[in-house]
Design an enzyme around this catalytic site. Structure first.
Site: not given
Length: 407
Positions: A281, A346
């Site tokens: 991610s 993230h």
């Protein structure tokens, strides 16, 4: 558009940047070294128009040369070079400028002349051209998906050869899927693999107790929490990463991706010190956030279809994936006292995307070394990496944290 003829140079790069309405042409900087064969080719032509060896030819002779040898150039590039000849206020062109232009290299010496000339490009837009093959339509589609300026889209369309292909994103995706399938067979689980008691024993994922094993800060991308985690990451990095790599090249896109991956694991080690981290991610969010930010910053120039709807869909997918990661992080762990993987990777990827990533995407085939913001953001990134390294060395012992036991 007709058949394309081979160019005499080894590699093409856009010589100009223009607004989406094609109101002006701006020649960009480059100190790239020209291939010897191409330079010899154009030197012989230059000498024919400069018999006295003055080192200069007039713009009239330059136009005559272009008209005589224009078949060696792509139509869109010929159009730009003719505009350059028309708008050069000095009335003459020196040898090095001539070689740079004919070899499609970016030359700063014409900047002011072009801006003063303010020549309009009168030809039809690339999107209006008909009779294209399937591969040509694909290249045109990628150009409109990623580039905000019509002249850059034309230049990319003419120069793209699919050699090399977008190998980086495809290779990364294949390896990630292969590792996931292997783990699925070994663990006999494909959904929420992260809840399996043997999951953390893998040598690839990042674990706070094993942070001294430096490879884990990068190899954790090959481990995913489950098929729902892998699926969304793979879709995003293929739909966004492959077109970006086709336009900007493997070197730049791999840099953004890897920088996001490293920033993600280091962010976890600083802000969520007791949690492991898995998944790609960080790199995916770096690419997607850079692309979305580039679209917003060049909204009027970006001509991709349904851009508002597609941005909304991308943001919803990213939000869904981030929400899943946050939920999983605070969900009761299947192997206490070690928590589930962190979601901070993230955020680390997003920060890289809207800084370094945006600078790369906004400067299509320009020298990043000439961009002040590039050096500013690169310096900030390096400082963060160094800070995180020292943090990992000293902070864990100074804070006397109670870390989960090693797997």
């Amino acid at each position: 558009m007709g058949d394309r003829l081979p160019e005499p140079h080894a590699s093409s790069s856009p010589a100009v940047a223009a607004s989406s309405e094609a109101e002006e042409i701006e020649v960009l900087d480059s100190d790239d070294v020209l291939p010897t064969a191409a330079e010899d080719h154009w030197k012989a032509l230059f000498d024919q128009f400069d018999p006295d060896n003055t080192g200069y030819i007039s713009t009239e002779k330059f136009r005559s040369l272009l008209q005589r040898h224009g078949s060696e150039l792509d139509p869109h590039k010929l159009e730009v070079l003719l505009a350059l000849a028309d708008s050069n206020s000095e009335g003459r062109i020196c040898y090095q400028d001539f070689v740079n232009l004919m070899s499609n290299k970016r030359s700063n010496s014409f900047r002011q002349a072009i801006l003063q000339g303010n020549r309009r490009l009168c030809s039809k837009a690339l999107l209006e051209e008909t009779g294209l093959s399937l591969s040509q339509r694909l290249i045109r589609h990628v150009a409109y998906e990623t580039l905000p300026r019509e002249i850059d889209r034309k230049w990319y369309y003419d120069s793209y050869t699919c050699c090399p292909p977008p190998w980086f994103m495809i290779t990364i995706t294949i390896v990630e899927v292969a590792f996931f399938l292997y783990n699925g067979v070994v663990l006999d689980r494909f959904v929420l693999q992260v809840t399996h008691p043997l999951y953390l024993k893998n040598a690839l994922l990042y674990h706070p107790q094993l942070r001294a094993q430096a490879w884990r800060y990068l190899t954790y991308i090959f481990m995913h929490a489950g098929i729902e985690h892998l699926g969304l990451n793979v879709v995003l990095q293929l739909l966004v990463g492959v077109p970006l790599e086709m336009v900007h090249g493997a070197a730049r896109i791999s840099f953004v991706y890897v920088a996001g991956v490293v920033a993600g694991s280091l962010a976890v080690s600083v802000a969520d010190m007791t949690a492991p981290v898995v998944g790609s991610s960080g790199g995916v969010y770096a690419l997607v956030s850079a692309h979305l930010a580039n679209i917003v910053m060049n909204w009027s120039g970006m001509k991709c279809q349904f851009k508002l709807l597609r941005m909304a869909v991308a943001l919803i997918c990213m939000s869904f994936e981030f929400g899943r990661a946050v939920w999983l992080r605070f969900h009761p762990s299947a192997y206490p006292p070690c928590p589930h993987p962190s979601f901070m990777a993230h955020l680390g990827g997003v920060v890289v995307g809207i800084t370094l990533g945006v600078i790369i995407l906004r400067n299509y085939e320009q020298r990043l070394q000439d961009q002040i913001l590039w050096w500013i953001f690169l310096s900030i990134y390096v400082i963060f990496v160094l800070f995180a390294i020292f943090w990992n060395i000293f902070a864990y012992s100074l804070l006397d944290l109670k870390l989960p036991p090693p797997p």
